[in-house]
Write a protein that holds these residues in place. Structure first.
Motif, PDB file in Angstrom:
ATOM      1  N   ARG A 192       0.762  -1.182   0.042  1.00 32.59           N
ATOM      2  CA  ARG A 192       0.114  -0.040   0.067  1.00 32.59           C
ATOM      3  C   ARG A 192       0.910   1.183  -0.041  1.00 32.59           C
ATOM      4  O   ARG A 192       1.980   1.084  -0.012  1.00 32.59           O
ATOM      5  CB  ARG A 192      -0.957  -0.076   1.227  1.00 32.59           C
ATOM      6  N   LEU A 193       0.426   2.487  -0.079  1.00 30.08           N
ATOM      7  CA  LEU A 193       1.058   3.585   0.219  1.00 30.08           C
ATOM      8  C   LEU A 193       1.527   3.745   1.536  1.00 30.08           C
ATOM      9  O   LEU A 193       0.569   3.612   2.493  1.00 30.08           O
ATOM     10  CB  LEU A 193       0.295   4.833  -0.719  1.00 30.08           C
ATOM     11  N   ALA A 194       2.624   4.448   1.491  1.00 25.29           N
ATOM     12  CA  ALA A 194       3.109   4.867   2.956  1.00 25.29           C
ATOM     13  C   ALA A 194       2.332   5.873   3.763  1.00 25.29           C
ATOM     14  O   ALA A 194       2.087   6.859   3.132  1.00 25.29           O
ATOM     15  CB  ALA A 194       4.451   5.287   3.030  1.00 25.29           C
ATOM     16  N   THR A 195       2.007   5.985   4.808  1.00 27.90           N
ATOM     17  CA  THR A 195       1.402   7.126   5.746  1.00 27.90           C
ATOM     18  C   THR A 195       2.389   7.905   5.725  1.00 27.90           C
ATOM     19  O   THR A 195       3.689   7.896   5.465  1.00 27.90           O
ATOM     20  CB  THR A 195       0.957   6.623   6.832  1.00 27.90           C
ATOM     21  N   GLY A 207       3.677   9.241  -1.498  1.00 33.40           N
ATOM     22  CA  GLY A 207       3.117   8.368  -2.276  1.00 33.40           C
ATOM     23  C   GLY A 207       4.036   7.240  -2.552  1.00 33.40           C
ATOM     24  O   GLY A 207       3.405   6.383  -3.705  1.00 33.40           O
ATOM     25  N   ASP A 208       5.225   6.847  -1.945  1.00 34.52           N
ATOM     26  CA  ASP A 208       5.799   5.633  -2.031  1.00 34.52           C
ATOM     27  C   ASP A 208       5.168   4.728  -1.768  1.00 34.52           C
ATOM     28  O   ASP A 208       4.504   4.599  -0.631  1.00 34.52           O
ATOM     29  CB  ASP A 208       7.443   5.980  -1.600  1.00 34.52           C
ATOM     30  N   ALA A 209       5.066   3.306  -2.340  1.00 34.26           N
ATOM     31  CA  ALA A 209       4.697   2.175  -1.737  1.00 34.26           C
ATOM     32  C   ALA A 209       5.442   1.445  -0.752  1.00 34.26           C
ATOM     33  O   ALA A 209       6.607   1.638  -0.744  1.00 34.26           O
ATOM     34  CB  ALA A 209       4.343   1.067  -3.052  1.00 34.26           C
ATOM     35  N   VAL A 210       5.021   0.677   0.051  1.00 38.12           N
ATOM     36  CA  VAL A 210       5.591   0.035   1.101  1.00 38.12           C
ATOM     37  C   VAL A 210       4.975  -1.453   1.148  1.00 38.12           C
ATOM     38  O   VAL A 210       3.843  -1.727   0.782  1.00 38.12           O
ATOM     39  CB  VAL A 210       5.624   0.782   2.523  1.00 38.12           C
TER      40      VAL A 210
END
Length: 246
Positions: A192-195, A207-210
């Protein structure tokens, strides 16, 4: 009738053993792995079987063969998951490899989020002990993880509320003070996208994915002992056990 699966081929057993040593950090980038001759002698297998195990590790990108020299661990960035961390703690008494360390950013009693309460089989709204940490190495932050324990564990394990690091690892400490032994674990993963907080702690762009891993440890009575949520940055590999498809 369903058939009982046969034991994995010997070359895969050897490859997985070495892979686990690499993922635990027992073998580090640049270290030489045992030669075909040594593996054949240690595991009582043929040279072709030993060679195939090294080839499997090479295909996974974990090792590289240097002509006339030997086979060496590659400098591949990997996500060291709970399985590898716990295995290293059992082997060495220390959960982190040289150069890695954890910063405890939060510890103490909180109302458990619903998904944590469900995983630990707690009533909704129950209080639980948490420990949130950011693990770092020389390149910067590599993991965020939060461990949760029910009140029965928290009351018997006071170090869980202490911001100081627990050298042997949280789970081994809990086992030692409660007498409850971890028996098996289950992982669930998603991306998902990082908080905002995760992006800040992992030094990511918005907006980076983790990669998110929910990890539940069960004791010998099949009772949940620990729930952990880990957040990994992109660009680092996570490895799973191989399995037959036929």
């Amino acid at each position: 009738m369903p058939q009982i699966e046969e034991t994995q081929p010997k070359y895969l057993q050897i490859a997985h053993h070495i892979r686990d040593q690499i993922l635990r950090g027992d073998l580090r980038p640049g270290d030489e792995v045992p030669s075909e001759r040594q593996l054949a002698a240690d595991w009582s297998v043929s040279r072709p079987t030993a060679a195939r195990s090294l080839e499997a590790l090479s295909n996974q990108g974990l090792v590289e063969k240097r002509q006339g020299s030997g086979t060496y661990v590659r400098g591949l960035a990997v996500n060291r998951r709970a399985r590898e961390l716990y295995g290293r703690a059992k082997q060495t008494g220390k959960i982190y490899t040289p150069g890695e360390y954890a910063v405890i950013t939060s510890a103490g009693w909180l109302e458990a989020p619903n998904y944590v309460a469900e995983a630990l089989r707690l009533a909704s709204g129950s209080r639980a002990v948490h420990r949130r940490r950011v693990t770092k190495n020389e390149s910067g932050p590599i993991t965020i993880s939060t461990s949760w324990f029910g009140a029965d564990v928290g009351e018997r394990a006071p170090k869980l509320c202490d911001p100081d690091r627990i050298q042997e690892g949280t789970l081994m400490y809990v086992e030692s003070v409660t007498g409850r032994q971890g028996s098996y674990a289950e992982d669930r993963m998603c991306a998902r996208l990082a908080t905002e907080d995760e992006a800040a702690d992992l030094e990511l762009d918005p907006g980076d994915a983790v990669l998110i891993v929910h990890h539940v440890v069960f004791d010998l009575q099949d009772r949940p002992l620990e729930f952990a949520e880990a957040t990994y940055p992109p660009g680092r590999w996570a490895f799973e056990q191989g399995y037959p498809i036929s």
